[in-house]
Structures are given as structure tokens and as C-alpha cells.
Enzyme design. Structure first.
Site, mmCIF file in Angstrom:
data_model
loop_
_atom_site.group_PDB
_atom_site.id
_atom_site.type_symbol
_atom_site.label_atom_id
_atom_site.label_comp_id
_atom_site.label_asym_id
_atom_site.label_seq_id
_atom_site.Cartn_x
_atom_site.Cartn_y
_atom_site.Cartn_z
ATOM 1 N N ALA A 52 40.933 16.762 16.439
ATOM 2 C CA ALA A 52 41.656 15.530 16.117
ATOM 3 C C ALA A 52 42.210 14.907 17.384
ATOM 4 C CB ALA A 52 42.779 15.811 15.128
ATOM 5 N N ASP A 53 42.434 13.609 17.315
ATOM 6 C CA ASP A 53 43.090 12.896 18.400
ATOM 7 C C ASP A 53 43.932 11.780 17.789
ATOM 8 O OD1 ASP A 53 42.947 10.555 20.704
ATOM 9 O OD2 ASP A 53 43.045 12.582 21.518
ATOM 10 N N THR A 54 45.148 11.630 18.270
ATOM 11 C CA THR A 54 46.079 10.654 17.706
ATOM 12 C C THR A 54 46.575 9.708 18.793
ATOM 13 O OG1 THR A 54 46.835 12.244 16.032
ATOM 14 C CG2 THR A 54 48.256 10.358 16.455
ATOM 15 N N GLY A 88 41.973 10.270 14.647
ATOM 16 C CA GLY A 88 40.560 10.530 14.408
ATOM 17 C C GLY A 88 40.362 12.015 14.189
#
Length: 408
Positions: free
Chosen positions: A114-116, A151
């Protein structure tokens, strides 16, 4: 979809060192290991949605390559079809010798990354460089609504081959209070903002800066748990795994899922902790237990509480299959007798000095009888009783029509 490939033997790998993501996956009752992906996080786009999707995929690819059969080179998305075809053409146990050093035959993996990012007017805001930068970021957010994008990329693998890849992006809108510089400086002095995108943490002291959110609270924390669980397809309660059929809805206190086990359907509620400006729960799981007991004693018709996982804040309820009052009103199928049944229910509630949430999404008709499918109840206040508030939404009133328009 990831859930088509999940089995009880699937090993989950979290491709992230984020303590918040680790906490959220642990909260979901999942067993997983951590393999931190060491990837270049520079991108040549300022589009927030594209950024998080690309970075999440890049992180998952990096970890997946370590588990590919044979030598892994090139971008993984270009190898998915090739590996799926290879997997279809190979019998189990045909792995080459060097692949045995990487994976065991028939091993099933789900790699999750994940990436925020925080974005204001679709301009990505990263972590502050120093306290001066943190102040600049916070004041740019003060009194405004910004977006948080996460994501997520899930790669399923079987015996060293990629079987599926599912990447998605979840957006949550966050509105900040109109705070001044002194309040921002006080928050910065806590040290909390310095390692967080957007220079605040909604799960910590930074919650006091947030007026409201529109979307998934956990997405702002760093991982859209509800969307992930729905895609992954399983959720645990007291050591038992239930298949997630669909997300039924989200309320002030939690997310409700339709789940199944042994060909029987249930409702599983996962408590969440996003702030609510007009209602305070205190201990949410205990509130649910107390409210259920209170309504049962009053004699309200509602689904049975079947199991409770206090540690993970989950409740398993009887599934009442039928038509929702809200849908009946919307589709001009409402009957006067249902309103009368609601009034009869009030004759039990009012003497007990109790109100429930009379909104029509909380009531289901089964066998021509209405059930209150929520457990929430409150001390009686006349302005919030059925006759003064709830009835406004049990027919196509201007209030009902306005609600429908606002939630299209």
C-alpha cells in the site's frame, strides 16, 4: 478478484514496514509476515491517484519477484500473463531445482502492499522536512477539504507463479477545522506530525484538527481495511473464518458485512473509531452489548447476537433476510401497516425512556413483520422520537427525496 484465489492455506505477506498498516491487518485477525520492499519511490506524475497506484504496485512487484519460480527479471506486470500460462501448462511439482530455494511446491501467497498520500487540489503533499515545513503544510490545510488516497496492490501466487493481481485506489475526503497558527504550533510541538504525510495523524492527537471525513476512516490511517477485506473475501471472529459476501453498509459505529459459513448467512459488524461530530459512543463494543441487552429486555424485534470478539471489536449477528424499509419507500412499495408496526414498537420504547435510530435503512421486513436490525439505542428525547423525526423518512417526503438526491 483476490478472493477467488484465497484459501485457508494462503500465506499473506505485507510489503510494508508501516506500523499502522501492521496494526490494521492484525486487527482484522490475519496472520501475516512482513517483507519490506526497497524500491525507488520517485514518480514522474503529480496525479495523486496515479502516484499511489504506481507505488503500491511497484512495492508488491518487488516482493513478488523474490518468490517467482526461476530467475525474475523485468516488471512483474509484464510477466503476469506469461506466468499464468506457465502455471497452467505445468503440473504440480515440476518446479525447477533453483525455485525450491525460494518457495515450496504448492505454496500459496498473497502479497499486499500500500501507499498513501495527502492531496490538496490534487497536488500531492508529502511528509514535512522540518517543523517550519510542517507549519506550512498544516496552515495550507486549515479550514479546507483535502483528499487522502491509498493505493493497494494484491498479488496472488501459486507455486512460484503469479496467478492474479488486483490493484485499487480508495479516496477519503477530510475537512479540517479552521485552526490558527498557535494551535498548529502546539500540535507540531508534540512531534506527531513529523513522520506523516500531510503533517497530521488522524488516529492520534491530530484528530482534534479534523472536523469531518467523507469515506473510510482507516484509509486516512493508511489502509482501507473494509475494501481490502471485501476483496480478499475472509474475516475472522474468535478463530472462525467467515466468507465476506458483500459490504452491507457503514454506520456511525462500524461496517456491516454479509458473511457466510457452512452455507448459512450472517451479519458481521466491525467496529470503527472514526470521529462523529453529533454522537459519542465511549466504549463502542460495550455500548453495542449494552444496547442489545436493553432492547431485548424492552421486547424489540431484532436479530440475535450470536458471537462477540471483544479484542477485535467484532459482533456476529443473525441475518434477517427481507426488504429494507428504505427500498420499499424508494420503490413505492411501502405499506401503512409497517408504519403502524413502528408505532407499536414505540409503545414499548417510550415507557422505557428509549429511542432507537428510526431511519428506514435500519429496518427489514421479513414475513410481513419489521425488524430493527441495528442495536443502537439512546435515552428518550422527544425531538428525536419517531413522530418528530423518523416518520419524515418513512414516505416520499421532501426530506426523504433530498436524502436520496444527496446520496446518489
Amino acid at each position: 478478484m483476490t478472493n477467488k484465489k484465497m484459501t485457508d492455506n494462503t500465506k499473506i505477506i505485507l510489503a510494508s514496514g508501516s506500523p499502522r498498516r501492521k496494526e490494521l491487518l492484525s486487527q482484522a485477525g490475519l496472520d501475516f509476515s512482513i517483507e519490506i520492499s526497497d524500491v525507488d519511490e520517485t514518480v514522474d506524475t503529480q496525479d495523486a491517484e496515479k502516484t499511489v497506484k504506481e507505488l503500491a504496485e511497484r512495492k508488491a512487484d518487488a516482493v513478488a519477484k523474490k518468490h517467482l519460480r526461476g530467475e525474475a527479471t523485468g516488471k512483474l506486470q509484464n510477466e503476469v500473463e506469461e506466468n499464468m500460462q506457465r502455471n497452467a501448462n505445468c503440473e504440480q511439482g515440476e518446479a525447477s531445482n533453483d525455485s525450491q530455494d525460494k518457495v515450496n511446491s504448492k505454496e500459496e501467497l498473497l502479497i499486499v502492499s500500500a501507499d498513501t498520500v495527502v492531496a490538496l487540489d490534487n497536488h500531492v503533499i508529502g511528509k514535512p522536512k522540518d517543523e517550519e515545513d510542517a507549519l506550512k503544510i498544516l496552515m495550507s490545510l486549515s479550514g479546507k477539504t483535502h483528499d487522502v488516497y491509498t493505493g493497494v496492490c494484491c498479488i496472488s501466487m501459486l507455486d512460484g507463479n503469479v496467478t492474479t493481481k488486483d490493484c485499487f485506489v480508495v479516496r477519503t475526503a477530510v475537512t479540517m477545522y479552521d485552526f490558527d497558527e498557535s494551535e498548529a504550533l502546539e500540535y507540531i510541538a508534540s512531534g506527531e506530525p513529523m513522520d506523516k504525510a500531510g503533517a497530521y495523524g488522524i488516529q492520534g492527537i491530530g484528530a482534534r484538527l479534523v472536523e469531518k471525513i467523507d469515506g473510510d476512516y482507516n484509509n486516512v490511517v493508511g489502509f482501507p481495511l473494509a475494501t481490502f477485506l471485501r476483496r480478499m473475501g475472509k474475516i475472522e471472529l474468535n478463530g472462525k473464518l467467515y466468507k465476506v459476501e458483500k459490504l452491507l453498509g457503514k454506520g456511525k459505529g462500524g461496517y456491516s458485512f454479509l458473511v457466510s459459513k457452512d452455507e448459512k448467512n450472517y451479519v458481521l459488524k466491525q467496529i470503527h473509531h472514526e470521529p462523529c461530530s453529533y454522537y459519542q459512543f465511549g466504549d463502542k463494543i460495550q455500548s453495542e452489548l449494552n444496547d442489545y441487552k436493553r432492547l431485548k429486555e424492552i421486547g424489540i424485534r431484532l436479530p440475535l447476537m450470536l458471537d462477540v470478539d471483544v479484542e477485535k471489536e467484532r459482533i456476529l449477528k443473525e441475518y434477517i433476510e427481507g426488504s429494507i424499509i428504505y427500498d420499499l419507500v424508494l420503490n413505492d412499495q411501502m405499506k401503512d401497516e409497517y408504519v403502524q408496526q413502528m408505532k407499536d414498537m414505540c409503545q414499548l420504547l417510550y415507557p422505557a425512556k428509549t429511542n432507537i435510530d428510526y431511519f428506514p435503512t435500519n429496518f427489514v421486513v421479513q414475513g410481513n413483520e419489521i425488524y430493527y436490525i441495528d442495536y443502537e439505542c439512546n435515552n428518550y428525547m422527544e425531538e428525536w422520537n419517531f413522530e418528530n423525526w423518523g416518520i419524515k423518512y418513512w414516505s416520499k417526503t421532501p426530506e426523504f427525496i433530498q436524502y436520496v438526491e444527496n446520496h446518489k
